[in-house]
Design a protein around this motif. Structure first.
Motif, PDB file in Angstrom:
ATOM      1  N   GLY A 129       8.328   0.530  21.087  1.00  0.00           N
ATOM      2  CA  GLY A 129       6.904   0.259  21.230  1.00  0.00           C
ATOM      3  C   GLY A 129       6.522  -0.849  20.273  1.00  0.00           C
ATOM      4  O   GLY A 129       7.263  -1.175  19.352  1.00  0.00           O
ATOM      5  N   SER A 130       5.373  -1.449  20.487  1.00  0.00           N
ATOM      6  CA  SER A 130       4.933  -2.519  19.593  1.00  0.00           C
ATOM      7  C   SER A 130       4.828  -1.979  18.175  1.00  0.00           C
ATOM      8  O   SER A 130       4.697  -0.775  17.961  1.00  0.00           O
ATOM      9  CB  SER A 130       3.584  -3.072  20.052  1.00  0.00           C
ATOM     10  OG  SER A 130       2.561  -2.124  19.784  1.00  0.00           O
ATOM     11  N   ASP A 177       2.353  -2.211  16.187  1.00  0.00           N
ATOM     12  CA  ASP A 177       1.067  -1.521  16.038  1.00  0.00           C
ATOM     13  C   ASP A 177       1.120  -0.116  16.616  1.00  0.00           C
ATOM     14  O   ASP A 177       0.628   0.838  16.011  1.00  0.00           O
ATOM     15  CB  ASP A 177      -0.066  -2.314  16.689  1.00  0.00           C
ATOM     16  CG  ASP A 177      -0.474  -3.523  15.868  1.00  0.00           C
ATOM     17  OD1 ASP A 177      -0.213  -3.529  14.637  1.00  0.00           O
ATOM     18  OD2 ASP A 177      -1.048  -4.461  16.437  1.00  0.00           O
ATOM     19  N   ASP A 178       1.717   0.024  17.810  1.00  0.00           N
ATOM     20  CA  ASP A 178       1.839   1.351  18.424  1.00  0.00           C
ATOM     21  C   ASP A 178       2.719   2.274  17.575  1.00  0.00           C
ATOM     22  O   ASP A 178       2.415   3.454  17.409  1.00  0.00           O
ATOM     23  CB  ASP A 178       2.417   1.255  19.841  1.00  0.00           C
ATOM     24  CG  ASP A 178       1.449   0.651  20.836  1.00  0.00           C
ATOM     25  OD1 ASP A 178       0.239   0.542  20.514  1.00  0.00           O
ATOM     26  OD2 ASP A 178       1.906   0.279  21.940  1.00  0.00           O
ATOM     27  N   CYS A 179       3.808   1.731  17.058  1.00  0.00           N
ATOM     28  CA  CYS A 179       4.715   2.537  16.230  1.00  0.00           C
ATOM     29  C   CYS A 179       4.033   2.973  14.935  1.00  0.00           C
ATOM     30  O   CYS A 179       4.213   4.108  14.487  1.00  0.00           O
ATOM     31  CB  CYS A 179       5.990   1.759  15.930  1.00  0.00           C
ATOM     32  SG  CYS A 179       7.035   1.512  17.378  1.00  0.00           S
ATOM     33  N   ALA A 231       0.788   3.389  14.542  1.00  0.00           N
ATOM     34  CA  ALA A 231      -0.200   4.406  14.918  1.00  0.00           C
ATOM     35  C   ALA A 231       0.490   5.741  15.153  1.00  0.00           C
ATOM     36  O   ALA A 231      -0.010   6.801  14.742  1.00  0.00           O
ATOM     37  CB  ALA A 231      -0.968   3.962  16.159  1.00  0.00           C
ATOM     38  N   ARG A 232       1.633   5.702  15.788  1.00  0.00           N
ATOM     39  CA  ARG A 232       2.390   6.933  16.049  1.00  0.00           C
ATOM     40  C   ARG A 232       2.871   7.568  14.745  1.00  0.00           C
ATOM     41  O   ARG A 232       2.819   8.783  14.575  1.00  0.00           O
ATOM     42  CB  ARG A 232       3.560   6.596  16.977  1.00  0.00           C
ATOM     43  CG  ARG A 232       4.334   7.780  17.462  1.00  0.00           C
ATOM     44  CD  ARG A 232       5.400   7.306  18.446  1.00  0.00           C
ATOM     45  NE  ARG A 232       6.398   8.305  18.590  1.00  0.00           N
ATOM     46  CZ  ARG A 232       6.597   9.016  19.697  1.00  0.00           C
ATOM     47  NH1 ARG A 232       5.848   8.814  20.753  1.00  0.00           N
ATOM     48  NH2 ARG A 232       7.546   9.917  19.737  1.00  0.00           N
ATOM     49  N   ARG A 285      -1.826   2.179   7.757  1.00  0.00           N
ATOM     50  CA  ARG A 285      -0.938   1.370   8.583  1.00  0.00           C
ATOM     51  C   ARG A 285       0.147   0.681   7.753  1.00  0.00           C
ATOM     52  O   ARG A 285       1.308   0.638   8.152  1.00  0.00           O
ATOM     53  CB  ARG A 285      -1.728   0.319   9.362  1.00  0.00           C
ATOM     54  CG  ARG A 285      -0.839  -0.415  10.341  1.00  0.00           C
ATOM     55  CD  ARG A 285      -1.454  -1.725  10.827  1.00  0.00           C
ATOM     56  NE  ARG A 285      -0.609  -2.370  11.812  1.00  0.00           N
ATOM     57  CZ  ARG A 285       0.508  -3.035  11.532  1.00  0.00           C
ATOM     58  NH1 ARG A 285       0.952  -3.113  10.295  1.00  0.00           N
ATOM     59  NH2 ARG A 285       1.217  -3.608  12.493  1.00  0.00           N
TER      60      ARG A 285
END
Length: 161
Positions: A28-29, A31-33, A35-36, A46
């Motif tokens: 995943g991007s 940013d997605d990683c 957030a996860r 972050r």
């Protein structure tokens, strides 16, 4: 390749497993990683999530590709993590060697004083006013990780191999 990022050590290695499971199996991007990582591992910010992703990569538990990070499916134990830590985290092996060569325990400040020559010149020039504080903190984190990974112990107000 050696990785410079060293997150604040958790209370126990159980968190490494939690963080490892938070990395997606399918890339995943970033940013997605992040957030996860924040949602599934309760990493509060972050920038800390990004540190963990990079550190997991150093330990061989995540990989970064063109589209972001993905989890490496891998069985591991403390010994495997310790070997990756020494091999792939900048300064870890050198710091453990300093502990092994010491005639007793080293305080974090004593360890930094002995490690100081290992800090690359470009790091000194990058933060000319604060590099010593930055690297003293990094050495402290490396020492705490060494304890978690059974490469060192804390005793008598200092660290020993």
């Amino acid at each position: 390749m050696k990785f410079k990022v060293v997150p604040v050590p958790p209370e126990s290695l159980d968190f490494v497993e939690t963080a490892h499971r938070a990395v997606p199996l399918v890339a995943g991007s970033v940013d997605d990683c992040c957030a996860r990582m924040m949602a599934k591992a309760n990493v509060p910010a972050r920038d800390q999530a990004r540190e963990w992703l990079t550190f997991l990569q150093a330990l061989g538990l995540a990989k970064e590709g063109d589209s972001g990070f993905s989890r490496v499916r891998k069985d591991y134990d403390t010994e495997t993590l310790a070997a990756a830590f020494r091999e792939r985290v900048f300064g870890a092996d050198e710091l453990i060697a300093l502990l092994e060569d010491a005639d007793g325990v080293l305080t974090p400040l004593e360890a930094f004083d002995r490690f100081e020559d290992t800090v690359p010149n470009w790091e000194r020039h990058r933060h000319p006013e604060t590099w010593e504080d930055i690297w003293a903190e990094r050495v402290r984190r490396l020492l705490e990780w060494a304890v978690l990974l059974d490469l060192a112990s804390w005793a008598d107000g200092g660290y020993r191999a």
